[in-house]
Motif scaffolding. Structure first.
Motif: not given
Length: 172
Positions: A125-133, A136-139
């Motif tokens: 699970l990869d959330f980001y804003i612009g180029n800033r991530h 990543a994480f999981n359930i």
């Protein structure tokens, strides 16, 4: 024995089992359908990105020589035992804290299974804003987070109850 499951927080073990199955199934789906480091854009601000995390939250200690695998495995195992014990001591009317324990248990076990089987945790699970991530994480990580948030909320709710009870007793 069945009374213990009906009258304590152990009655929420079904939730831990369901979340553990969802966690492990989602990880296996990612492994079966994606290449390592592949990223699929799902919507603005969110991708599915298959990565391995040999460390802990936010890749803490990920760059160590491998000892962290067994360190985090041991922590997850001990925490799982403690969570089951605490659930067994939680009265059934204390639903929020029992649910919190169940969610944290499912997350701890989900990541424990990954560490034992692969030596790392599968994240996607990869959330980001612009180029800033965000890392990543999981359930499993999500279940731990929600469980911890519920514990905090429960602590404040119980603190408010104890304050109002002591206030009522002092007025008598």
């Amino acid at each position: 024995m069945s009374n213990v499951f009906k009258e304590t927080g152990l009655r929420w073990l079904w939730l831990a089992l369901i979340m553990l199955i969802v966690d492990q199934a989602s990880k296996q789906l990612v492994v079966a359908t994606m290449d390592y480091r592949q990223s699929i854009a799902v919507m603005p601000l969110f991708n599915l990105t298959y990565v391995h995390n040999p460390g802990a939250a936010f890749s803490f200690l990920a760059d160590q020589g491998g000892w962290q695998r067994w360190f985090f495995t041991a922590i997850a195992a001990v925490m799982s035992i403690l969570l089951i014990f605490w659930m067994s001591k939680t009265p059934k009317h204390q639903k929020m804290i029992a649910i919190a324990f169940a969610l944290i248990l499912s997350g701890a076990l989900g990541n424990l299974i990954d560490r034992v089987m692969y030596g790392y945790v599968i994240d996607f699970l990869d959330f980001y804003i612009g180029n800033r991530h965000w890392p990543a994480f999981n359930i499993a990580d999500s279940a731990i987070f929600v469980g911890a948030a519920l514990m905090i909320i429960d602590a404040f709710k119980n603190d408010d109850k104890s304050k109002s009870e002591s206030k009522t007793q002092s007025q008598e």
